[in-house]
Write a protein that holds these residues in place. Structure first.
Motif, PDB file in Angstrom:
ATOM      1  N   MET A 207       0.815  -1.199   0.000  1.00 61.79           N
ATOM      2  CA  MET A 207       0.000   0.000   0.000  1.00 61.79           C
ATOM      3  C   MET A 207       0.854   1.256   0.000  1.00 61.79           C
ATOM      4  O   MET A 207       0.480   2.269  -0.598  1.00 61.79           O
ATOM      5  CB  MET A 207      -0.953   0.002   1.200  1.00 61.79           C
ATOM      6  CG  MET A 207      -1.991  -1.105   1.157  1.00 61.79           C
ATOM      7  SD  MET A 207      -2.817  -1.277  -0.457  1.00 61.79           S
ATOM      8  CE  MET A 207      -3.420   0.380  -0.717  1.00 61.79           C
ATOM      9  N   ASP A 208       2.010   1.211   0.646  1.00 55.24           N
ATOM     10  CA  ASP A 208       2.917   2.365   0.594  1.00 55.24           C
ATOM     11  C   ASP A 208       3.385   2.606  -0.835  1.00 55.24           C
ATOM     12  O   ASP A 208       3.477   3.758  -1.288  1.00 55.24           O
ATOM     13  CB  ASP A 208       4.129   2.137   1.502  1.00 55.24           C
ATOM     14  CG  ASP A 208       3.788   2.267   2.982  1.00 55.24           C
ATOM     15  OD1 ASP A 208       2.693   2.794   3.294  1.00 55.24           O
ATOM     16  OD2 ASP A 208       4.603   1.841   3.813  1.00 55.24           O
ATOM     17  N   LEU A 209       3.697   1.535  -1.552  1.00 55.95           N
ATOM     18  CA  LEU A 209       4.138   1.672  -2.943  1.00 55.95           C
ATOM     19  C   LEU A 209       3.004   2.203  -3.824  1.00 55.95           C
ATOM     20  O   LEU A 209       3.234   3.033  -4.709  1.00 55.95           O
ATOM     21  CB  LEU A 209       4.626   0.321  -3.474  1.00 55.95           C
ATOM     22  CG  LEU A 209       5.914  -0.223  -2.856  1.00 55.95           C
ATOM     23  CD1 LEU A 209       6.215  -1.614  -3.401  1.00 55.95           C
ATOM     24  CD2 LEU A 209       7.086   0.710  -3.143  1.00 55.95           C
ATOM     25  N   VAL A 210       1.791   1.728  -3.597  1.00 58.08           N
ATOM     26  CA  VAL A 210       0.640   2.212  -4.366  1.00 58.08           C
ATOM     27  C   VAL A 210       0.416   3.697  -4.104  1.00 58.08           C
ATOM     28  O   VAL A 210       0.193   4.483  -5.039  1.00 58.08           O
ATOM     29  CB  VAL A 210      -0.623   1.397  -4.026  1.00 58.08           C
ATOM     30  CG1 VAL A 210      -1.873   2.061  -4.602  1.00 58.08           C
ATOM     31  CG2 VAL A 210      -0.492  -0.023  -4.560  1.00 58.08           C
ATOM     32  N   ASP A 211       0.488   4.089  -2.837  1.00 59.96           N
ATOM     33  CA  ASP A 211       0.326   5.507  -2.497  1.00 59.96           C
ATOM     34  C   ASP A 211       1.394   6.358  -3.166  1.00 59.96           C
ATOM     35  O   ASP A 211       1.123   7.450  -3.682  1.00 59.96           O
ATOM     36  CB  ASP A 211       0.388   5.702  -0.980  1.00 59.96           C
ATOM     37  CG  ASP A 211      -0.881   5.231  -0.275  1.00 59.96           C
ATOM     38  OD1 ASP A 211      -1.919   5.092  -0.958  1.00 59.96           O
ATOM     39  OD2 ASP A 211      -0.829   5.008   0.939  1.00 59.96           O
ATOM     40  N   GLU A 212       2.631   5.864  -3.149  1.00 63.07           N
ATOM     41  CA  GLU A 212       3.733   6.610  -3.764  1.00 63.07           C
ATOM     42  C   GLU A 212       3.519   6.729  -5.274  1.00 63.07           C
ATOM     43  O   GLU A 212       3.734   7.803  -5.864  1.00 63.07           O
ATOM     44  CB  GLU A 212       5.056   5.907  -3.474  1.00 63.07           C
ATOM     45  CG  GLU A 212       6.273   6.633  -4.027  1.00 63.07           C
ATOM     46  CD  GLU A 212       7.585   5.933  -3.700  1.00 63.07           C
ATOM     47  OE1 GLU A 212       8.615   6.331  -4.267  1.00 63.07           O
ATOM     48  OE2 GLU A 212       7.560   4.977  -2.887  1.00 63.07           O
ATOM     49  N   ALA A 213       3.100   5.637  -5.913  1.00 58.06           N
ATOM     50  CA  ALA A 213       2.897   5.651  -7.367  1.00 58.06           C
ATOM     51  C   ALA A 213       1.777   6.606  -7.758  1.00 58.06           C
ATOM     52  O   ALA A 213       1.924   7.405  -8.697  1.00 58.06           O
ATOM     53  CB  ALA A 213       2.595   4.236  -7.859  1.00 58.06           C
ATOM     54  N   LEU A 214       0.656   6.531  -7.059  1.00 64.14           N
ATOM     55  CA  LEU A 214      -0.453   7.414  -7.378  1.00 64.14           C
ATOM     56  C   LEU A 214      -0.143   8.860  -7.000  1.00 64.14           C
ATOM     57  O   LEU A 214      -0.663   9.801  -7.617  1.00 64.14           O
ATOM     58  CB  LEU A 214      -1.724   6.936  -6.676  1.00 64.14           C
ATOM     59  CG  LEU A 214      -2.269   5.592  -7.162  1.00 64.14           C
ATOM     60  CD1 LEU A 214      -3.474   5.162  -6.327  1.00 64.14           C
ATOM     61  CD2 LEU A 214      -2.662   5.658  -8.626  1.00 64.14           C
ATOM     62  N   GLY A 215       0.733   9.039  -6.006  1.00 64.18           N
ATOM     63  CA  GLY A 215       1.150  10.369  -5.629  1.00 64.18           C
ATOM     64  C   GLY A 215       1.894  11.097  -6.731  1.00 64.18           C
ATOM     65  O   GLY A 215       1.853  12.329  -6.841  1.00 64.18           O
ATOM     66  N   VAL A 216       2.605  10.331  -7.560  1.00 67.03           N
ATOM     67  CA  VAL A 216       3.298  10.940  -8.694  1.00 67.03           C
ATOM     68  C   VAL A 216       2.308  11.572  -9.649  1.00 67.03           C
ATOM     69  O   VAL A 216       2.557  12.648 -10.217  1.00 67.03           O
ATOM     70  CB  VAL A 216       4.156   9.873  -9.434  1.00 67.03           C
ATOM     71  CG1 VAL A 216       4.758  10.462 -10.698  1.00 67.03           C
ATOM     72  CG2 VAL A 216       5.259   9.349  -8.527  1.00 67.03           C
ATOM     73  N   LEU A 217       1.157  10.928  -9.838  1.00 63.76           N
ATOM     74  CA  LEU A 217       0.129  11.496 -10.720  1.00 63.76           C
ATOM     75  C   LEU A 217      -0.439  12.779 -10.123  1.00 63.76           C
ATOM     76  O   LEU A 217      -0.796  13.706 -10.851  1.00 63.76           O
ATOM     77  CB  LEU A 217      -0.998  10.494 -10.932  1.00 63.76           C
ATOM     78  CG  LEU A 217      -0.618   9.141 -11.553  1.00 63.76           C
ATOM     79  CD1 LEU A 217      -1.877   8.309 -11.780  1.00 63.76           C
ATOM     80  CD2 LEU A 217       0.140   9.323 -12.848  1.00 63.76           C
ATOM     81  N   ARG A 218      -0.518  12.826  -8.816  1.00 64.53           N
ATOM     82  CA  ARG A 218      -1.104  13.988  -8.149  1.00 64.53           C
ATOM     83  C   ARG A 218      -0.110  15.142  -8.060  1.00 64.53           C
ATOM     84  O   ARG A 218      -0.472  16.307  -8.267  1.00 64.53           O
ATOM     85  CB  ARG A 218      -1.558  13.588  -6.735  1.00 64.53           C
ATOM     86  CG  ARG A 218      -2.264  14.698  -5.972  1.00 64.53           C
ATOM     87  CD  ARG A 218      -2.540  14.302  -4.546  1.00 64.53           C
ATOM     88  NE  ARG A 218      -3.348  13.101  -4.446  1.00 64.53           N
ATOM     89  CZ  ARG A 218      -2.895  11.923  -4.039  1.00 64.53           C
ATOM     90  NH1 ARG A 218      -1.617  11.783  -3.698  1.00 64.53           N
ATOM     91  NH2 ARG A 218      -3.681  10.878  -3.972  1.00 64.53           N
ATOM     92  N   ASN A 219       1.142  14.820  -7.753  1.00 61.01           N
ATOM     93  CA  ASN A 219       2.108  15.868  -7.423  1.00 61.01           C
ATOM     94  C   ASN A 219       3.232  16.047  -8.426  1.00 61.01           C
ATOM     95  O   ASN A 219       4.004  17.003  -8.317  1.00 61.01           O
ATOM     96  CB  ASN A 219       2.715  15.575  -6.044  1.00 61.01           C
ATOM     97  CG  ASN A 219       1.653  15.409  -4.970  1.00 61.01           C
ATOM     98  OD1 ASN A 219       0.706  16.182  -4.898  1.00 61.01           O
ATOM     99  ND2 ASN A 219       1.785  14.368  -4.148  1.00 61.01           N
ATOM    100  N   GLY A 220       3.376  15.101  -9.367  1.00 61.47           N
ATOM    101  CA  GLY A 220       4.471  15.168 -10.321  1.00 61.47           C
ATOM    102  C   GLY A 220       5.789  14.693  -9.717  1.00 61.47           C
ATOM    103  O   GLY A 220       5.844  14.239  -8.565  1.00 61.47           O
ATOM    104  N   LEU A 221       6.861  14.787 -10.493  1.00 65.14           N
ATOM    105  CA  LEU A 221       8.180  14.371 -10.030  1.00 65.14           C
ATOM    106  C   LEU A 221       8.810  15.455  -9.159  1.00 65.14           C
ATOM    107  O   LEU A 221       8.638  16.649  -9.415  1.00 65.14           O
ATOM    108  CB  LEU A 221       9.098  14.087 -11.230  1.00 65.14           C
ATOM    109  CG  LEU A 221       8.766  12.870 -12.081  1.00 65.14           C
ATOM    110  CD1 LEU A 221       9.679  12.831 -13.299  1.00 65.14           C
ATOM    111  CD2 LEU A 221       8.903  11.589 -11.274  1.00 65.14           C
ATOM    112  N   HIS A 222       9.538  15.011  -8.133  1.00 65.41           N
ATOM    113  CA  HIS A 222      10.243  15.945  -7.258  1.00 65.41           C
ATOM    114  C   HIS A 222      11.683  15.516  -7.120  1.00 65.41           C
ATOM    115  O   HIS A 222      12.002  14.326  -7.157  1.00 65.41           O
ATOM    116  CB  HIS A 222       9.581  15.987  -5.869  1.00 65.41           C
ATOM    117  CG  HIS A 222       8.166  16.520  -5.905  1.00 65.41           C
ATOM    118  ND1 HIS A 222       7.871  17.851  -6.019  1.00 65.41           N
ATOM    119  CD2 HIS A 222       6.971  15.880  -5.858  1.00 65.41           C
ATOM    120  CE1 HIS A 222       6.566  18.013  -6.038  1.00 65.41           C
ATOM    121  NE2 HIS A 222       5.992  16.829  -5.943  1.00 65.41           N
ATOM    122  N   ASP A 223      12.584  16.484  -6.940  1.00 63.91           N
ATOM    123  CA  ASP A 223      13.996  16.165  -6.725  1.00 63.91           C
ATOM    124  C   ASP A 223      14.186  15.509  -5.379  1.00 63.91           C
ATOM    125  O   ASP A 223      13.461  15.789  -4.427  1.00 63.91           O
ATOM    126  CB  ASP A 223      14.833  17.446  -6.814  1.00 63.91           C
ATOM    127  CG  ASP A 223      14.800  18.037  -8.224  1.00 63.91           C
ATOM    128  OD1 ASP A 223      14.607  17.265  -9.161  1.00 63.91           O
ATOM    129  OD2 ASP A 223      14.933  19.264  -8.330  1.00 63.91           O
TER     130      ASP A 223
END
Length: 223
Positions: A207-223
């Motif tokens: 679930m942590d990995l799923v949250d992280e993956a979907l978070g990319v769609l919400r927030n974009g890439l970050h350094d």
């Protein structure tokens, strides 16, 4: 890495328990008629037979003829429900559940928020009930090229489920490009989360990995 005859991780009883998830999902769809419920039971029987054989002899050594015999149906019946052997492993009753739950979310809710909620709820329930099945699927997807290729094709059907439900909720056309890109992006994020989970030996919290993956769609890439 090519698939071998090595039996999958997990006990035979763990693997056969996959049918329980299908039955629970089917019970969340009370509108299904008798004929559709019978179809689901047949799919469950075929899938359970395959998992029993996988536990005994591995993926490559398991044939459709063996699966049919173990499920007490004909090979033609197996192919009627699952066009390929890969489909038996990859498909389940989750798409109808996903669509119904997505349609039940509050009107006007952001589509990504709705999807995150529904996907998290579905995966959490699946992990609790059939962890061994999910781990086996993802491990074999890494090992068997035919499964990886077929997974891409089967995800197209799930994409249509998402597009249909979101189009009805938002008033968009099912052919809307933005909607199609959105559905493809969500499913791509979920696929990569599952692949990374398998690559890391299923040691991370899924679930942590799923949250992280979907978070990319919400927030974009970050350094």
């Amino acid at each position: 890495m090519a698939a071998t005859a090595r039996p999958p991780a997990g006990t035979p009883s763990d693997l056969v328990a996959l049918a329980g998830m299908d039955e629970r999902l089917a019970r969340t769809l009370p509108q299904l008629g008798l004929r559709e419920r019978k179809k689901i039971k047949t799919r469950i029987a075929i899938r359970a037979a395959m998992y029993r054989l996988l536990a005994q002899q591995g993926y490559e050594s398991t044939t459709v003829e063996q699966i049919a015999e173990a499920a007490e149906v004909s090979p033609s019946t197996v192919f009627r429900y699952f066009p390929t052997k890969e489909d038996i492993l990859l498909t389940d009753e989750f798409d109808p559940y996903l669509e119904e739950q997505l349609r039940s979310r509050p009107a006007g809710e952001d589509p990504l928020v709705s999807l995150v909620h529904v996907v998290r709820e579905g995966l959490q329930h699946a992990q609790q009930e059939t962890y061994a099945e999910i781990a086996l699927r993802t491990r074999l997807i890494l090992e068997v090229p035919a499964l990886r290729a077929r997974m891409t094709e089967t995800m197209a059907a799930t994409s249509q489920v998402l597009i249909r439900a979101i189009a009805d909720r938002t008033g968009r056309s099912q052919g809307d490009l933005e909607l199609r890109v959105f559905a493809a992006a969500v499913l791509g994020a979920l696929r990569e989360a599952l692949v990374v989970w398998a690559e890391r030996g299923h040691e991370d919290d899924l679930m942590d990995l799923v949250d992280e993956a979907l978070g990319v769609l919400r927030n974009g890439l970050h350094d």
